[in-house]
Design a protein around this motif. Structure first.
Motif, PDB file in Angstrom:
ATOM      1  N   ARG A 124      19.791  -4.920 -65.163  1.00  0.00           N
ATOM      2  CA  ARG A 124      21.212  -5.215 -65.019  1.00  0.00           C
ATOM      3  C   ARG A 124      21.628  -5.139 -63.556  1.00  0.00           C
TER       4      ARG A 124
ATOM      5  N   GLU B 246      22.537 -13.259 -59.746  1.00  0.00           N
ATOM      6  CA  GLU B 246      22.551 -11.804 -59.560  1.00  0.00           C
ATOM      7  C   GLU B 246      21.501 -11.126 -60.436  1.00  0.00           C
TER       8      GLU B 246
ATOM      9  N   SER C 104      26.656  -5.300 -60.292  1.00  0.00           N
ATOM     10  CA  SER C 104      27.989  -5.856 -60.522  1.00  0.00           C
ATOM     11  C   SER C 104      28.344  -5.971 -62.000  1.00  0.00           C
ATOM     12  N   MET C 105      27.392  -5.670 -62.883  1.00  0.00           N
ATOM     13  CA  MET C 105      27.646  -5.790 -64.321  1.00  0.00           C
ATOM     14  C   MET C 105      28.326  -4.522 -64.830  1.00  0.00           C
TER      15      MET C 105
ATOM     16  N   GLY D 271      31.742  -3.079 -67.341  1.00  0.00           N
ATOM     17  CA  GLY D 271      32.685  -3.448 -68.393  1.00  0.00           C
ATOM     18  C   GLY D 271      32.202  -4.673 -69.145  1.00  0.00           C
ATOM     19  N   GLY D 272      33.045  -5.643 -69.328  1.00  0.00           N
ATOM     20  CA  GLY D 272      32.667  -6.856 -70.037  1.00  0.00           C
ATOM     21  C   GLY D 272      32.237  -7.986 -69.122  1.00  0.00           C
ATOM     22  N   TYR D 273      32.156  -7.723 -67.807  1.00  0.00           N
ATOM     23  CA  TYR D 273      31.800  -8.765 -66.843  1.00  0.00           C
ATOM     24  C   TYR D 273      30.306  -9.071 -66.892  1.00  0.00           C
ATOM     25  N   VAL D 274      29.968 -10.329 -67.076  1.00  0.00           N
ATOM     26  CA  VAL D 274      28.572 -10.774 -67.029  1.00  0.00           C
ATOM     27  C   VAL D 274      28.406 -11.574 -65.737  1.00  0.00           C
ATOM     28  N   PRO D 275      27.619 -11.051 -64.795  1.00  0.00           N
ATOM     29  CA  PRO D 275      27.456 -11.715 -63.504  1.00  0.00           C
ATOM     30  C   PRO D 275      26.696 -13.041 -63.619  1.00  0.00           C
TER      31      PRO D 275
END
Length: 152
Positions: free
Chosen positions: A53, A67, A56-57, A59-63
C-alpha cells in the motif's frame, strides 16, 4: 504510465513475489548471474491485491496505479538489499502490472534463463510446486531453473 512489460535482452530473469522465500531465489539467481558474467533482472508482477500500500492510501482514498508501482519498486529495492547481493552485480529491477505467469514468460523471452521459486506468496502450504512455477516450466521459451522452497 504503469509498466506491463519489460524490454530485457540477455541475462537472467528472476521472479520475485514479495514473499520471504523470494530472497533465497534471488540470491541463487544472482550467484548464477555473477558466475556467468551476465545481468540479473529481478521482476515483480503485481496487481492491486498483491501490491504494498502506498503511503498516500488513507481512509477511502485509492491512489493512482503509478503510486502502487512506486511502492512495489521500493519494496523490491529493499528486498534485494536485504538479500545481500554483491555491489558489483549488474542489477535491474522491474515492477510489472499484470498476470504473473504471462509477465514472467514475456519478460524472459529474450533472456538466457528464467528463475522462479517453487511456491511463494500464494497457494497452499501443502503444495510442493506452485502454479506459477508449473506454468512457467510448461510455457517458457528459455530454460527455467526452479529453486526449491526451504523450510522456515
Amino acid at each position: 504510465m504503469v509498466r506491463r512489460e519489460a524490454d530485457i535482452t540477455g541475462g537472467i530473469v528472476v521472479g520475485h513475489d514479495g514473499s520471504r522465500a523470494s530472497g533465497a531465489v534471488v540470491r541463487r539467481a544472482a550467484d548464477l548471474a555473477q558466475r556467468l558474467g551476465v545481468a540479473l533482472h529481478v521482476v515483480r508482477v503485481w496487481n492491486l491485491a498483491t501490491a504494498p500500500r502506498p503511503d498516500s492510501m488513507v481512509g477511502g482514498y485509492v491512489p493512482p496505479f503509478a503510486e502502487f508501482e512506486a511502492a512495489v519498486v521500493a519494496d523490491l529495492k529493499a528486498d534485494c538489499t536485504a538479500a545481500g547481493l554483491s555491489d558489483d552485480l549488474d542489477l535491474h529491477l522491474y515492477a510489472l502490472r499484470g498476470q504473473t505467469t504471462e509477465c514472467l514468460i514475456a519478460a524472459a523471452a529474450d533472456a538466457e534463463m528464467l528463475v522462479v521459486g517453487t511456491r511463494g506468496a500464494g497457494g497452499f502450504k501443502g503444495l510442493r510446486f506452485g502454479s506459477t512455477a508449473t506454468q512457467v516450466v510448461r510455457h517458457s521459451a528459455v530454460p527455467v531453473l526452479v529453486v526449491p522452497n526451504t523450510p522456515d
